[in-house]
Write an enzyme that holds these catalytic residues in place. Structure first.
Site, PDB file in Angstrom:
ATOM      1  N   SER A 108       0.823  -1.209   0.000  1.00  0.00           N
ATOM      2  CA  SER A 108       0.000   0.000   0.000  1.00  0.00           C
ATOM      3  C   SER A 108       0.859   1.262   0.000  1.00  0.00           C
ATOM      4  O   SER A 108       1.917   1.314   0.628  1.00  0.00           O
ATOM      5  CB  SER A 108      -0.897   0.006   1.241  1.00  0.00           C
ATOM      6  OG  SER A 108      -1.434   1.287   1.454  1.00  0.00           O
ATOM      7  N   TYR A 131      -1.345   6.385  -4.890  1.00  0.00           N
ATOM      8  CA  TYR A 131      -2.240   7.512  -5.128  1.00  0.00           C
ATOM      9  C   TYR A 131      -1.331   8.618  -5.647  1.00  0.00           C
ATOM     10  O   TYR A 131      -0.147   8.657  -5.299  1.00  0.00           O
ATOM     11  CB  TYR A 131      -2.899   7.986  -3.833  1.00  0.00           C
ATOM     12  CG  TYR A 131      -3.765   6.965  -3.144  1.00  0.00           C
ATOM     13  CD1 TYR A 131      -4.913   6.471  -3.746  1.00  0.00           C
ATOM     14  CD2 TYR A 131      -3.448   6.517  -1.863  1.00  0.00           C
ATOM     15  CE1 TYR A 131      -5.718   5.542  -3.091  1.00  0.00           C
ATOM     16  CE2 TYR A 131      -4.251   5.593  -1.206  1.00  0.00           C
ATOM     17  CZ  TYR A 131      -5.376   5.111  -1.821  1.00  0.00           C
ATOM     18  OH  TYR A 131      -6.167   4.201  -1.179  1.00  0.00           O
ATOM     19  N   THR A 157      -4.716   3.271  -7.668  1.00  0.00           N
ATOM     20  CA  THR A 157      -6.055   3.160  -7.088  1.00  0.00           C
ATOM     21  C   THR A 157      -6.871   4.382  -7.482  1.00  0.00           C
ATOM     22  O   THR A 157      -6.508   5.521  -7.177  1.00  0.00           O
ATOM     23  CB  THR A 157      -5.969   2.984  -5.564  1.00  0.00           C
ATOM     24  OG1 THR A 157      -5.257   1.769  -5.318  1.00  0.00           O
ATOM     25  CG2 THR A 157      -7.348   2.900  -4.938  1.00  0.00           C
ATOM     26  N   LYS A 229      -6.926   0.123 -10.283  1.00  0.00           N
ATOM     27  CA  LYS A 229      -7.727  -0.562  -9.272  1.00  0.00           C
ATOM     28  C   LYS A 229      -8.895   0.336  -8.857  1.00  0.00           C
ATOM     29  O   LYS A 229      -8.697   1.516  -8.570  1.00  0.00           O
ATOM     30  CB  LYS A 229      -6.852  -0.858  -8.060  1.00  0.00           C
ATOM     31  CG  LYS A 229      -7.580  -1.424  -6.842  1.00  0.00           C
ATOM     32  CD  LYS A 229      -6.574  -1.835  -5.778  1.00  0.00           C
ATOM     33  CE  LYS A 229      -7.204  -2.402  -4.526  1.00  0.00           C
ATOM     34  NZ  LYS A 229      -7.798  -1.379  -3.651  1.00  0.00           N
ATOM     35  N   HIS A 253     -12.930  -1.026  -3.075  1.00  0.00           N
ATOM     36  CA  HIS A 253     -12.110  -0.679  -1.916  1.00  0.00           C
ATOM     37  C   HIS A 253     -12.632  -1.380  -0.651  1.00  0.00           C
ATOM     38  O   HIS A 253     -12.583  -0.829   0.452  1.00  0.00           O
ATOM     39  CB  HIS A 253     -12.119   0.847  -1.718  1.00  0.00           C
ATOM     40  CG  HIS A 253     -10.804   1.416  -1.264  1.00  0.00           C
ATOM     41  ND1 HIS A 253      -9.979   2.146  -2.076  1.00  0.00           N
ATOM     42  CD2 HIS A 253     -10.174   1.370  -0.055  1.00  0.00           C
ATOM     43  CE1 HIS A 253      -8.909   2.533  -1.410  1.00  0.00           C
ATOM     44  NE2 HIS A 253      -8.997   2.068  -0.173  1.00  0.00           N
TER      45      HIS A 253
HETATM   46  C1  FNR Z   1      -7.795  -1.099   2.137  1.00  0.00           C
HETATM   47  N1  FNR Z   1      -7.750  -0.971   0.755  1.00  0.00           N
HETATM   48  C2  FNR Z   1      -6.776  -0.185   0.190  1.00  0.00           C
HETATM   49  N2  FNR Z   1      -6.678  -0.099  -1.167  1.00  0.00           N
HETATM   50  C3  FNR Z   1      -5.709   0.632  -1.737  1.00  0.00           C
HETATM   51  O1  FNR Z   1      -5.636   0.684  -2.957  1.00  0.00           O
HETATM   52  N3  FNR Z   1      -4.810   1.306  -0.965  1.00  0.00           N
HETATM   53  C4  FNR Z   1      -4.838   1.279   0.389  1.00  0.00           C
HETATM   54  O2  FNR Z   1      -3.995   1.879   1.055  1.00  0.00           O
HETATM   55  C5  FNR Z   1      -5.872   0.528   1.000  1.00  0.00           C
HETATM   56  N4  FNR Z   1      -5.966   0.479   2.351  1.00  0.00           N
HETATM   57  C6  FNR Z   1      -6.893  -0.352   2.936  1.00  0.00           C
HETATM   58  C7  FNR Z   1      -6.906  -0.476   4.322  1.00  0.00           C
HETATM   59  C8  FNR Z   1      -7.778  -1.373   4.921  1.00  0.00           C
HETATM   60  C9  FNR Z   1      -7.778  -1.511   6.410  1.00  0.00           C
HETATM   61  C10 FNR Z   1      -8.674  -2.142   4.121  1.00  0.00           C
HETATM   62  C11 FNR Z   1      -9.611  -3.143   4.732  1.00  0.00           C
HETATM   63  C12 FNR Z   1      -8.679  -1.990   2.750  1.00  0.00           C
HETATM   64  C13 FNR Z   1      -8.657  -1.761  -0.101  1.00  0.00           C
HETATM   65  C14 FNR Z   1      -8.053  -3.133  -0.429  1.00  0.00           C
HETATM   66  O3  FNR Z   1      -6.992  -3.021  -1.323  1.00  0.00           O
HETATM   67  C15 FNR Z   1      -9.091  -4.044  -1.091  1.00  0.00           C
HETATM   68  O4  FNR Z   1      -9.664  -3.394  -2.176  1.00  0.00           O
HETATM   69  C16 FNR Z   1     -10.181  -4.525  -0.137  1.00  0.00           C
HETATM   70  O5  FNR Z   1      -9.680  -4.711   1.159  1.00  0.00           O
HETATM   71  C17 FNR Z   1     -10.781  -5.821  -0.632  1.00  0.00           C
HETATM   72  O6  FNR Z   1     -11.842  -6.224   0.159  1.00  0.00           O
HETATM   73  P1  FNR Z   1     -11.714  -7.309   1.344  1.00  0.00           P
HETATM   74  O7  FNR Z   1     -10.854  -8.441   0.840  1.00  0.00           O
HETATM   75  O8  FNR Z   1     -11.121  -6.595   2.506  1.00  0.00           O
HETATM   76  O9  FNR Z   1     -13.129  -7.701   1.556  1.00  0.00           O
END
Ligand code: FNR
Length: 360
Positions: A108, A131, A157, A229, A253
């Site tokens: 991330s 980002y 993203t 994404k 997300h």
């Molecule tokens: C995320 N997600 C996310 N996506 C991204 O592109 N950059 C990020 O920094 C983050 N940070 C983040 C933190 C937390 C705590 C969560 C739960 C999610 C989204 C992540 O990449 C992904 O799209 C989802 O988590 C997928 O869904 P599930 O598997 O958690 O149900």
């Protein structure tokens, strides 16, 4: 009390027990009514599997390719922020587990370890999620650092021009813990040329004007393939193909951004059809079972990404927990493939599932 966990949902319960409420809520929560968060999982329950019998399933091969890299199963680690809230060593531990499981971790942008620390602890294929800052020069520096440190793809993203409203975090007055060097809490700290407090600044500096035409700029500053994404519609899928990205991740997300966005599994096929095989389509959101992975593959995803369960494994049991989470999903997928008559990933077809819209 959950004893030895037997599925991913039980890891969630273990994580809830292991973490301070504020951090558990931060990881588990979604935006506003959390409709999308819950729908991501519910929608999987409405898809049935159409098994074929009397197929030779004495050997099941889960391995597959993602952007040309051979991995042990079509299950990747999604980019999620701030793993140090779940484990003192943070993303470095997650990355080690990814390598041990022979899969790919997308680090991330808001990682709590620097991308260098993660690179030096993980000899497996890694992607870097980004980002874009208003200050393009800082974004360019970060992209160059990722490339220099051997990250193999950039995951842009696209669903977060603003941060979704997570009410649990508001109620909990969610704050980051004070570390010795708070700047180190975000990987972006080290993209600073003068060591100034970029972490704080960056929150205000995400470029909400970044749009399709700017992807061309991004592709001029890196040789890494770019994945977008956060797409949910055929309209955007067509644009993604047009601007020449290397792939798409269908994602909302994890229900943390726009509430009442559709569950990702309900729009996967729309995106896959629009793309028409020109670039790979990946998928995330609500994957908690091997059957979920199977359904996403049947609807056209090349692989799935897992978000929260990885953090739950990390919080509950560190590296071993992350490995267990991935292994459990693999074992479940393998069993699903055996019981559905699919000896390899490429044998899983659209005809192996029935969605709500279809009659038997
Ligand atoms: C995320 N997600 C996310 N996506 C991204 O592109 N950059 C990020 O920094 C983050 N940070 C983040 C933190 C937390 C705590 C969560 C739960 C999610 C989204 C992540 O990449 C992904 O799209 C989802 O988590 C997928 O869904 P599930 O598997 O958690 O149900």
């Amino acid at each position: 009390m959950v004893g030895e966990p037997v599925n991913l949902n039980e890891f969630q319960e273990l994580a809830r027990q292991a973490l301070p409420k504020m951090y558990y809520d931060f990881y588990a929560g979604g935006a506003e009514d959390q409709y999308t968060l819950e729908e991501n999982m519910e929608a999987f329950r409405r898809i049935m599997i159409r098994p074929r019998v009397l197929v030779d399933v004495s050997r099941i091969d889960l391995s597959t390719y993602v952007l040309g890299y051979n991995i042990s199963a079509p299950i990747l680690i999604a980019p999620t922020s701030l793993h140090k809230l779940a484990h003192p060593e943070g993303e470095v531990v997650t990355a080690r587990a990814a390598a041990a499981c022979k899969t790919i971790m997308a680090l991330s942008f808001t990682s709590s370890c620097t991308l260098e620390e993660v690179a030096s602890s993980c000899n497996a294929v890694r992607f870097f999620q980004i980002y874009v800052y208003k200050r393009r020069d800082l974004s360019a520096l970060l992209v160059q650092r990722a490339e220099r440190n051997g990250y193999k793809a950039l995951v842009l993203t696209a669903d977060s021009p603003r941060v979704g409203r997570k009410e649990a975090d508001i109620k909990n007055k969610m704050t980051l813990p004070k570390l010795k060097n708070t700047e180190r809490f975000l990987s972006l700290e080290a993209s600073s040329d003068n060591g100034s407090n970029l972490a704080a600044v960056a929150k205000e500096t995400k470029d909400a004007s970044f749009c399709w035409k700017d992807i061309e700029w991004l592709s001029t500053i890196t040789n890494m393939p770019i994945l977008i994404k956060g797409l949910l519609t055929r309209e955007d899928a067509i644009k993604a193909v047009k601007v020449g990205v290397a792939g798409i991740v269908v994602s909302n997300h994890g229900g943390r951004q726009l509430d009442y966005a559709p569950a990702t599994i309900t729009v996967l096929e729309e995106v896959v059809q629009a793309v028409g095989g020109r670039i790979p389509v990946f998928f995330d959101g609500g994957v908690r079972r091997g059957t979920d992975v199977f359904k996403a593959l049947a609807l056209g995803a090349q692989a799935v990404l897992i978000g929260r369960p990885i953090i739950y494994g990390l919080a509950a049991k560190g590296e071993y927990g992350v490995r267990q989470v991935i292994q459990m999903l693999k074992d479940e997928l393998e069993l699903t493939m055996a019981l559905s008559g699919c000896p390899s990933v490429k044998d899983i077809t659209r005809r192996h599932v029935r969605t709500e819209r279809e009659r038997l």
